[in-house]
Design an enzyme around this catalytic site. Structure first.
Site, PDB file in Angstrom:
ATOM      1  N   SER A  62       0.800  -1.224   0.000  1.00 55.35           N
ATOM      2  CA  SER A  62       0.000   0.000   0.000  1.00 55.35           C
ATOM      3  C   SER A  62       0.830   1.270   0.000  1.00 55.35           C
ATOM      4  CB  SER A  62      -0.945   0.008   1.207  1.00 55.35           C
ATOM      5  OG  SER A  62      -0.216  -0.090   2.418  1.00 55.35           O
ATOM      6  N   HIS A 290      -0.412   6.712   5.881  1.00 51.10           N
ATOM      7  CA  HIS A 290       0.118   6.337   4.569  1.00 51.10           C
ATOM      8  C   HIS A 290       0.550   7.602   3.827  1.00 51.10           C
ATOM      9  CE1 HIS A 290      -1.344   2.307   5.186  1.00 51.10           C
ATOM     10  NE2 HIS A 290      -0.881   1.942   4.002  1.00 51.10           N
TER      11      HIS A 290
END
Length: 310
Positions: A62, A290
């Site tokens: 990811s 993220h």
């Protein structure tokens, strides 16, 4: 690093954190070691990946897929990959004849060589995308092997000086994260060899993970409700992972893209207009803990500079 770094389900999306990241530039020249020490990428003779030539394949988790930072891409299924992640931005600069991105949230090194089940189906091994025509491969993987996402969800505490995760993960004189890092690096070495077997002339680059946590052990309490001991433990573990990825890349004649140095001071606790990685509650479109769009752009620029030095 992902729930506190995006535990594949925060916001009802599966990404798999950690994901943290890697790119590869393989060299067959005798000067590889010297250039490696300088962080440069060596180009195999006669191989180009630019201006309508070559085939670029991006592999990863990811931190490569960059969920939430752009328009979602439907394939591979259930991977939450955006259309402006660092491979897409790099491909736009290089303009290869063919670009294939199979990065996927939740991916581990096992999913490079084996199938990955997602909420939307089952995806083929990422390594299937690499073939004899491939001229560039970037690989950003390892964080999920270590398990940052699963452990991070257990670290939230109301005591700023506490370190429940470090206490758990280092009990009995063992450091579980250190052991997992060693195992992940060993698996990556075998994968790099498989990439070379499938694409003998490709430039391969392992992409490291960006800086996620600040140097200050206090972090950014209470925005990040993780105690000082755990902030230091996870920060140092990520550094250890990046070092292991770099050493493995070097041992297997691959390049390494150092994202942690480029993103120093741009961690989740830095100012909103500087950070590359979002915190538990993103201030811009991105998955919690993220990379945001700025981070994806920064990582693409690191790779572009690295490849141009070849």
């Amino acid at each position: 690093m992902t729930q506190v770094a995006y535990n594949e389900r925060v916001t009802q999306r599966r990404t798999g954190g950690g994901c943290l990241f890697l790119v590869i530039v393989l060299s067959v020249l005798g000067i590889a070691y010297h250039l490696w020490e300088r962080g440069t990428a060596v180009t195999p003779a006669g191989v180009t990946t630019s201006d309508g030539t070559g085939r670029y394949v991006a592999l990863g988790d990811s931190y490569t897929a960059s969920p939430g930072t752009g328009r979602p891409v439907g394939a591979p299924a259930g991977c939450d990959r955006s259309d402006n992640n660092y491979p897409s931005l790099l491909a736009a600069k290089l303009r290869p004849a063919e670009f294939v991105d199979v990065s996927c949230g939740g991916a581990t090194t096992e999913h490079l060589t084996g199938e990955q089940k997602t909420r939307d189906g089952t995806n083929a091994p990422q390594l299937d995308a690499v073939d004899g025509d491939t001229t560039l491969v970037t690989v950003g993987i390892g964080g999920n092997d270590v398990g940052f996402a699963g452990f991070a969800s257990q670290c939230a505490t109301q005591v700023q000086t506490a370190s429940p995760c470090k206490t758990q993960l280092t009990a009995g004189g063992r450091d579980q994260l250190a052991e997992r890092i060693t195992a992940a690096a060993d698996r990556l070495g075998g994968i790099l060899d498989q990439i070379r077997a499938k694409a003998a002339s490709a430039r391969v680059v392992v992409v490291g993970y960006p800086t996620v946590l600040p140097d200050d052990d206090a972090g950014c309490w209470p925005v990040l409700p993780v105690g000082a001991g755990d902030v230091a433990y996870f920060r140092d573990s990520l550094k250890r992972l990046n070092t292991a990825l770099q050493d493995t890349a070097k041992a297997h004649e691959a390049g390494f893209a150092d994202m942690s140095t480029a993103s120093k001071g741009r961690d989740m606790c830095s100012a909103a207009n500087r950070r590359w990685v979002e915190g538990p509650t993103p201030s811009v479109p991105a998955a919690p803990l993220h990379p945001n769009a700025r981070g994806a752009q920064g990582m693409a620029e690191v790779l572009e500079k690295l490849l141009k030095l070849a």
